[in-house]
Design a protein around this motif. Sequence first.
Motif, PDB file in Angstrom:
ATOM      1  N   PHE A 334       0.832  -1.212   0.000  1.00 37.19           N
ATOM      2  CA  PHE A 334       0.000   0.000   0.000  1.00 37.19           C
ATOM      3  C   PHE A 334       0.860   1.252   0.000  1.00 37.19           C
ATOM      4  N   ALA A 335       1.900   1.269   0.843  1.00 36.55           N
ATOM      5  CA  ALA A 335       2.775   2.448   0.916  1.00 36.55           C
ATOM      6  C   ALA A 335       3.459   2.710  -0.419  1.00 36.55           C
ATOM      7  N   GLN A 336       3.892   1.655  -1.083  1.00 37.30           N
ATOM      8  CA  GLN A 336       4.528   1.827  -2.393  1.00 37.30           C
ATOM      9  C   GLN A 336       3.507   2.292  -3.432  1.00 37.30           C
ATOM     10  N   TRP A 337       2.304   1.760  -3.375  1.00 35.31           N
ATOM     11  CA  TRP A 337       1.236   2.166  -4.292  1.00 35.31           C
ATOM     12  C   TRP A 337       0.910   3.654  -4.142  1.00 35.31           C
ATOM     13  N   LEU A 338       0.888   4.128  -2.900  1.00 33.46           N
ATOM     14  CA  LEU A 338       0.621   5.554  -2.684  1.00 33.46           C
ATOM     15  C   LEU A 338       1.622   6.428  -3.429  1.00 33.46           C
ATOM     16  N   LEU A 339       2.873   5.986  -3.492  1.00 35.02           N
ATOM     17  CA  LEU A 339       3.922   6.781  -4.122  1.00 35.02           C
ATOM     18  C   LEU A 339       3.992   6.563  -5.630  1.00 35.02           C
ATOM     19  N   GLU A 340       3.641   5.368  -6.069  1.00 38.85           N
ATOM     20  CA  GLU A 340       3.773   5.036  -7.494  1.00 38.85           C
ATOM     21  C   GLU A 340       2.523   5.345  -8.315  1.00 38.85           C
ATOM     22  N   SER A 341       1.355   5.134  -7.710  1.00 35.36           N
ATOM     23  CA  SER A 341       0.140   5.082  -8.526  1.00 35.36           C
ATOM     24  C   SER A 341      -0.986   5.980  -8.042  1.00 35.36           C
ATOM     25  N   PHE A 342      -0.746   6.807  -7.047  1.00 35.72           N
ATOM     26  CA  PHE A 342      -1.852   7.570  -6.463  1.00 35.72           C
ATOM     27  C   PHE A 342      -1.442   9.015  -6.238  1.00 35.72           C
ATOM     28  N   GLN A 343      -2.405   9.908  -6.428  1.00 38.93           N
ATOM     29  CA  GLN A 343      -2.251  11.288  -5.977  1.00 38.93           C
ATOM     30  C   GLN A 343      -3.632  11.875  -5.732  1.00 38.93           C
ATOM     31  N   HIS A 344      -3.668  12.846  -4.860  1.00 36.05           N
ATOM     32  CA  HIS A 344      -4.920  13.533  -4.518  1.00 36.05           C
ATOM     33  C   HIS A 344      -4.624  15.027  -4.537  1.00 36.05           C
ATOM     34  N   HIS A 345      -5.227  15.722  -5.474  1.00 38.99           N
ATOM     35  CA  HIS A 345      -4.955  17.153  -5.653  1.00 38.99           C
ATOM     36  C   HIS A 345      -3.455  17.416  -5.797  1.00 38.99           C
ATOM     37  N   GLY A 346      -2.792  16.540  -6.543  1.00 32.71           N
ATOM     38  CA  GLY A 346      -1.371  16.749  -6.837  1.00 32.71           C
ATOM     39  C   GLY A 346      -0.423  16.333  -5.731  1.00 32.71           C
ATOM     40  N   HIS A 347      -0.925  15.641  -4.700  1.00 32.01           N
ATOM     41  CA  HIS A 347      -0.081  15.234  -3.581  1.00 32.01           C
ATOM     42  C   HIS A 347      -0.339  13.771  -3.213  1.00 32.01           C
ATOM     43  N   THR A 348       0.625  13.196  -2.523  1.00 29.80           N
ATOM     44  CA  THR A 348       0.461  11.888  -1.919  1.00 29.80           C
ATOM     45  C   THR A 348       1.182  11.893  -0.574  1.00 29.80           C
ATOM     46  N   VAL A 349       1.245  10.743   0.071  1.00 28.63           N
ATOM     47  CA  VAL A 349       1.804  10.682   1.412  1.00 28.63           C
ATOM     48  C   VAL A 349       2.778   9.510   1.494  1.00 28.63           C
ATOM     49  N   MET A 350       3.868   9.704   2.216  1.00 33.31           N
ATOM     50  CA  MET A 350       4.843   8.642   2.440  1.00 33.31           C
ATOM     51  C   MET A 350       4.729   8.182   3.884  1.00 33.31           C
ATOM     52  N   ILE A 351       4.540   6.878   4.074  1.00 35.39           N
ATOM     53  CA  ILE A 351       4.357   6.293   5.398  1.00 35.39           C
ATOM     54  C   ILE A 351       5.358   5.149   5.581  1.00 35.39           C
ATOM     55  N   SER A 352       5.536   4.704   6.815  1.00 39.81           N
ATOM     56  CA  SER A 352       6.476   3.619   7.111  1.00 39.81           C
ATOM     57  C   SER A 352       5.725   2.330   7.385  1.00 39.81           C
TER      58      SER A 352
END
Length: 413
Positions: A334-352
């Motif tokens: 999920f964390a990798q998907w957020l960075l590779e394949s997702f954005q919301h209003h031009g932003h995403t989030v990095m989590i551990s």
Amino acid sequence: MLKVSERGTALPMSPYRKLTPFADAAKQRGVGVYHLNIGQPDVETPPAMLAAVQQASIRVLEYSPTAGYPSYRHKLAAYYQRLGIVVAADDILVTTGGSEALLFAFMCCFNPGDEVIVPEPFYGPYLGFALATGVRLVAVTASFKSGYALPPIAEVAARITPRTRAVLICNPNNPTGYVYTRTELAELLDVCRAHDLYLLSDEAYREFCYDAEFVSPLQLPGADEHVVLLDTISKRYSACGARIGAFVTKNRALYQAAFKFAQLRVSPPGLAQVFAEAAADLPSSYFDHTKTEYRARRDLMLRRLRAMPGVQCPTPDGAFYIMARLPVDDAERFAQWLLESFQHHGHTVMISPAAGFYATPGAGRDEVRLAYVINQPAIEAAMDCLAEGLLHYPGRTLAQASASALHTPTLLS
């Protein structure tokens, strides 16, 4: 064929930095990234510390003494004494960050093949230090439902073998934010005394306790020969780049062993000690605003997380991290998907992803660590991203999470 060492091959990647290439790639695509993955505060470093370096009258930047400048060690001893930790300057070895203090502890307290008991989830690099020094890390798992309190002392004692040499704790805990009670610490110390073990206490976050009293095991009766306090200025003064820490013990034989390892690196950074010494002169009221701000950030993040369907999280009493259980098939995916394949209003989030904070295979697979080290408007925006990401992630398990939640006991708050 040239090969790297077995220890170099075995070392795990940092659980909070391993996804950095994906974050960098997202930024190159023009996607903004809210960093909740790492404990890098955005709180201003005290100007008096920076001014001390800028105004230092230094003609030649010489080596400092191996143990650190005496003036700094005396001021650091006074700081500990104000907290009720009775140590002298001669009990303090200044280190290059808390990481070097940990390394000295592993090098001085263990032989290859020895064991250290650690409550999990734990600070991820502990496993790396153990692998690098040939030490076996023995985990005792803390319960999510208890808010990650210390497991029953009988479970800790049951892990002791003839090769056990120490128990290692982080208090307040990274990654859980749990603050160990005086009773828990006294029980740990009793076990260590009964079995002739060291008690290693990593206290990077002691100033940031919100709903619990901070106690160092070095304050307890009978601690002198057993307790090693491992410290850093990185978090308490928002000075992660200074790389100044401390190895503190009243055990003279252990101190002398650590001193010999310290001689291998000659001396801790000189300018950074000038910087750190200025911090020792700050009034205790310096932490009032910082603590209030972190508490507000914690409460905001908890409120937003608990409003997301399927998300569960205990209330951390200290540090600046929240462990959350997410309705996803795999937190790292999920964390990798957020960075590779997702954005919301031009932003995403990095989590551990939390699996890197466990030694038990498969543990923490649906958990993440979130650091509330960015300002409150940024936390709001990051939580918007996370909430949307959870709704759109192909591997979400929201239906199952909603059903199981009906049978989940209320978490501690």
